[in-house]
Design a protein around this motif. Structure first.
Motif, PDB file in Angstrom:
ATOM      1  N   SER A 260     -73.101 -13.626   1.286  1.00  0.00           N
ATOM      2  CA  SER A 260     -71.842 -12.876   1.224  1.00  0.00           C
ATOM      3  C   SER A 260     -71.617 -12.254  -0.146  1.00  0.00           C
ATOM      4  O   SER A 260     -70.789 -11.338  -0.281  1.00  0.00           O
ATOM      5  CB  SER A 260     -70.664 -13.790   1.587  1.00  0.00           C
ATOM      6  N   MET A 261     -72.358 -12.693  -1.169  1.00  0.00           N
ATOM      7  CA  MET A 261     -72.211 -12.079  -2.486  1.00  0.00           C
ATOM      8  C   MET A 261     -72.682 -10.629  -2.453  1.00  0.00           C
ATOM      9  O   MET A 261     -72.212  -9.804  -3.250  1.00  0.00           O
ATOM     10  CB  MET A 261     -72.988 -12.868  -3.536  1.00  0.00           C
ATOM     11  N   THR A 262     -73.592 -10.304  -1.548  1.00  0.00           N
ATOM     12  CA  THR A 262     -74.025  -8.916  -1.397  1.00  0.00           C
ATOM     13  C   THR A 262     -72.840  -8.023  -1.048  1.00  0.00           C
ATOM     14  O   THR A 262     -72.677  -6.935  -1.611  1.00  0.00           O
ATOM     15  CB  THR A 262     -75.102  -8.810  -0.309  1.00  0.00           C
ATOM     16  N   SER A 263     -71.998  -8.491  -0.141  1.00  0.00           N
ATOM     17  CA  SER A 263     -70.814  -7.726   0.234  1.00  0.00           C
ATOM     18  C   SER A 263     -69.843  -7.603  -0.924  1.00  0.00           C
ATOM     19  O   SER A 263     -69.186  -6.569  -1.098  1.00  0.00           O
ATOM     20  CB  SER A 263     -70.125  -8.391   1.438  1.00  0.00           C
ATOM     21  N   VAL A 264     -69.741  -8.654  -1.741  1.00  0.00           N
ATOM     22  CA  VAL A 264     -68.854  -8.608  -2.909  1.00  0.00           C
ATOM     23  C   VAL A 264     -69.302  -7.499  -3.865  1.00  0.00           C
ATOM     24  O   VAL A 264     -68.480  -6.728  -4.375  1.00  0.00           O
ATOM     25  CB  VAL A 264     -68.833  -9.968  -3.622  1.00  0.00           C
ATOM     26  N   ILE A 265     -70.609  -7.421  -4.103  1.00  0.00           N
ATOM     27  CA  ILE A 265     -71.120  -6.365  -4.980  1.00  0.00           C
ATOM     28  C   ILE A 265     -70.880  -4.989  -4.360  1.00  0.00           C
ATOM     29  O   ILE A 265     -70.411  -4.056  -5.020  1.00  0.00           O
ATOM     30  CB  ILE A 265     -72.627  -6.548  -5.250  1.00  0.00           C
ATOM     31  N   ASN A 266     -71.204  -4.863  -3.066  1.00  0.00           N
ATOM     32  CA  ASN A 266     -71.115  -3.557  -2.404  1.00  0.00           C
ATOM     33  C   ASN A 266     -69.691  -3.038  -2.300  1.00  0.00           C
ATOM     34  O   ASN A 266     -69.440  -1.837  -2.488  1.00  0.00           O
ATOM     35  CB  ASN A 266     -71.724  -3.646  -1.003  1.00  0.00           C
ATOM     36  N   ASN A 267     -68.750  -3.919  -1.991  1.00  0.00           N
ATOM     37  CA  ASN A 267     -67.392  -3.487  -1.682  1.00  0.00           C
ATOM     38  C   ASN A 267     -66.387  -3.715  -2.796  1.00  0.00           C
ATOM     39  O   ASN A 267     -65.273  -3.194  -2.731  1.00  0.00           O
ATOM     40  CB  ASN A 267     -66.878  -4.215  -0.428  1.00  0.00           C
ATOM     41  N   GLU A 366     -79.402  -8.637   2.838  1.00  0.00           N
ATOM     42  CA  GLU A 366     -78.937  -7.295   3.161  1.00  0.00           C
ATOM     43  C   GLU A 366     -79.069  -6.411   1.922  1.00  0.00           C
ATOM     44  O   GLU A 366     -79.218  -6.892   0.799  1.00  0.00           O
ATOM     45  CB  GLU A 366     -77.488  -7.343   3.635  1.00  0.00           C
ATOM     46  N   ASP A 367     -79.002  -5.118   2.129  1.00  0.00           N
ATOM     47  CA  ASP A 367     -79.178  -4.180   1.022  1.00  0.00           C
ATOM     48  C   ASP A 367     -77.997  -4.215   0.060  1.00  0.00           C
ATOM     49  O   ASP A 367     -76.831  -4.200   0.487  1.00  0.00           O
ATOM     50  CB  ASP A 367     -79.321  -2.745   1.544  1.00  0.00           C
ATOM     51  N   ILE A 368     -78.306  -4.256  -1.232  1.00  0.00           N
ATOM     52  CA  ILE A 368     -77.311  -3.926  -2.241  1.00  0.00           C
ATOM     53  C   ILE A 368     -77.223  -2.401  -2.279  1.00  0.00           C
ATOM     54  O   ILE A 368     -78.240  -1.719  -2.407  1.00  0.00           O
ATOM     55  CB  ILE A 368     -77.727  -4.460  -3.622  1.00  0.00           C
ATOM     56  N   VAL A 369     -76.014  -1.866  -2.147  1.00  0.00           N
ATOM     57  CA  VAL A 369     -75.821  -0.420  -2.124  1.00  0.00           C
ATOM     58  C   VAL A 369     -74.973  -0.030  -3.329  1.00  0.00           C
ATOM     59  O   VAL A 369     -73.791  -0.380  -3.412  1.00  0.00           O
ATOM     60  CB  VAL A 369     -75.150   0.039  -0.818  1.00  0.00           C
ATOM     61  N   LEU A 370     -75.580   0.675  -4.262  1.00  0.00           N
ATOM     62  CA  LEU A 370     -74.909   1.055  -5.498  1.00  0.00           C
ATOM     63  C   LEU A 370     -74.668   2.556  -5.508  1.00  0.00           C
ATOM     64  O   LEU A 370     -75.611   3.340  -5.447  1.00  0.00           O
ATOM     65  CB  LEU A 370     -75.751   0.659  -6.711  1.00  0.00           C
ATOM     66  N   GLY A 371     -73.402   2.942  -5.537  1.00  0.00           N
ATOM     67  CA  GLY A 371     -73.074   4.361  -5.519  1.00  0.00           C
ATOM     68  C   GLY A 371     -73.609   5.060  -4.282  1.00  0.00           C
ATOM     69  O   GLY A 371     -73.982   6.235  -4.343  1.00  0.00           O
ATOM     70  N   GLY A 372     -73.656   4.344  -3.165  1.00  0.00           N
ATOM     71  CA  GLY A 372     -74.138   4.916  -1.907  1.00  0.00           C
ATOM     72  C   GLY A 372     -75.643   4.877  -1.722  1.00  0.00           C
ATOM     73  O   GLY A 372     -76.136   5.294  -0.678  1.00  0.00           O
ATOM     74  N   VAL A 373     -76.374   4.363  -2.709  1.00  0.00           N
ATOM     75  CA  VAL A 373     -77.841   4.338  -2.642  1.00  0.00           C
ATOM     76  C   VAL A 373     -78.315   2.888  -2.532  1.00  0.00           C
ATOM     77  O   VAL A 373     -78.025   2.079  -3.424  1.00  0.00           O
ATOM     78  CB  VAL A 373     -78.467   4.992  -3.889  1.00  0.00           C
TER      79      VAL A 373
END
Length: 425
Positions: A260-267, A366-373
């Protein structure tokens, strides 16, 4: 008509419109601030489920009593929160009580949101009422069966475990420390995952005054990392800059985000200001070491592991590692951080429970998505490739390798988590 009278007349005509313009600008600023606060609180993590529309709910959350589902918090008047007054909104956020009087399950982190101040509550309310699109997506009932689905006992839970009152600055600390404490204890609700829970599902501590606070704990088949100053399993070796880099990008020289930390970074955290991220780091670095596996401070030593990797036929875990892991994580176990996570000296490897290591090996990230990438090189899933014994062997090898010195992993632990994560889908 004199010029003075003309000016007065024009002023009378224009005054209402000027007031309206100023009011609209203030309203827009409040909504914008509320949007930032909603990101700081990571509201999307629970209330937005891809490919659904924002804040329409539906996320499945496993509790000891059964699955519950997050709710629609768009301003729809029938299935969302469109009929909520600001007072209704504050009560739900701070006390876990819906507009109709139903108690919310403490999976909603209202014990943390109780610390959010009135100004921020007002901005959040403005954003969810005027800055979020209304969507008529019905809510899903929980899978909890009667009588366990009765909510009136939660009133007594709140009497025992809910501390009311917004966060109060501690004068012995500076502005940055207090801002970090406010964000972590309140909107960020970091303790909801990173603080172990008691038999009544309560967080064992709500701030730094409790020894268990942010010392790590199991959640949704992962182990939420220790965020205290523990040298091995915590943040003892992380600098403020390391913490900031992790929150902004999901990776640093020590570790990479998973679960769930992936979602924290993404959102959430990648969108926060540098000042707020710095304040969070300042607060976390002030926490003394708690939890962890104990023992001496880690010291890197690759010699024995290099010998084992040179003769993989002699070790089952070494054989799996050389076949599936070494090309990303290296002979030296240092990976290629921050692109590819290190395994030597990684706090998640050194943690006494292997829960997260088993889960990430079985199910990947899951993918880390930074600035849409999307960031390159996510961890692939090996559940279809490796059996329980092979995963236990390779994780045992990793936890012993490079002087990590962490306990072995048993195949039964892998089998249990394989079954649990498969059932949770």
């Amino acid at each position: 008509m004199t010029s003075v009278l003309k000016a007065f007349a024009i002023g009378c005509v224009l005054a209402p419109s000027l007031v309206s313009v100023h009011a609209d600008a203030a309203d827009t600023d409040l909504i914008k601030r509320g949007e930032y606060l909603a990101k700081a609180g990571d509201c999307a993590a629970c209330h937005t489920v891809a490919p659904g529309k924002p804040f329409t709910g539906g996320l499945k959350m496993i509790t000891p009593m059964g699955a519950i589902y997050s709710t629609n918090i768009t301003p729809d008047p029938d299935v969302g929160i469109g009929r909520y007054s600001e007072e209704d909104f504050r009560r739900a956020m701070r006390e876990g009580v819906a507009r109709d009087g139903r108690n919310l399950y403490p999976a909603m982190p209202y014990p943390s949101y109780a610390k959010v101040n009135d100004d921020d509550m007002r901005a959040l309310y403005a954003y969810f009422m005027k800055g979020v699109a209304s969507v008529k997506q019905p809510n899903r009932e929980s899978d909890i069966k009667w009588p366990l689905n009765m909510r009136w006992p939660l009133k007594f839970w709140n009497m025992v475990f809910l501390d009311k009152g917004a966060y109060q600055n501690k004068p012995e600390h500076d502005v940055a420390w207090n801002r970090g404490a406010y964000l972590i204890q309140g909107l960020g609700h970091c303790g909801s995952c990173h603080t172990p829970r008691g038999v009544a599902f309560q967080e064992k501590a709500l701030d730094e005054s409790g020894r268990a606070y942010l010392s790590g704990g199991p959640v949704d088949n992962w182990f939420a990392s220790n965020l205290t100053g523990d040298h091995n399993a915590g943040l003892g070796r992380w600098s403020d800059a390391d913490i900031g880099q992790f929150l902004k990008t999901g990776a640093n020289q020590h570790a990479s985000a998973f679960g769930s930390m992936t979602s924290v970074i993404n959102n959430s955290t990648q969108s926060m200001t540098d000042a707020d991220v710095g304040a969070i780091a300042r607060y976390l670095k002030s926490l003394p070491a708690q939890g962890g596996a104990g023992g001496p401070a880690y010291s890197y030593d690759p010699k024995a592991t290099r010998v084992s990797l040179a003769r993989p036929a002699n070790n089952a875990g070494s054989r799996v590692y050389t076949t599936y892991c070494m090309h990303c994580h290296g002979v030296d176990g240092r990976g290629f951080a921050p692109m590819l996570a290190p395994l030597a000296d990684n706090p998640n490897v050194l943690e006494k429970t292997p829960l997260s290591l088993i889960n990430v090996t079985l199910n990947g990230t899951e993918d880390i998505v930074l600035g849409g990438v999307p960031a390159p090189y996510p961890m692939p899933k090996y559940a279809p490739v490796l059996n329980d014994q092979q995963i236990a062997d390779v994780l045992t090898f990793i936890r012993a390798g490079w002087n990590n010195g962490a306990p072995a992993v048993d195949a039964a632990e892998v089998a249990k988590l394989r079954k649990a994560t498969h059932a949770a889908r």
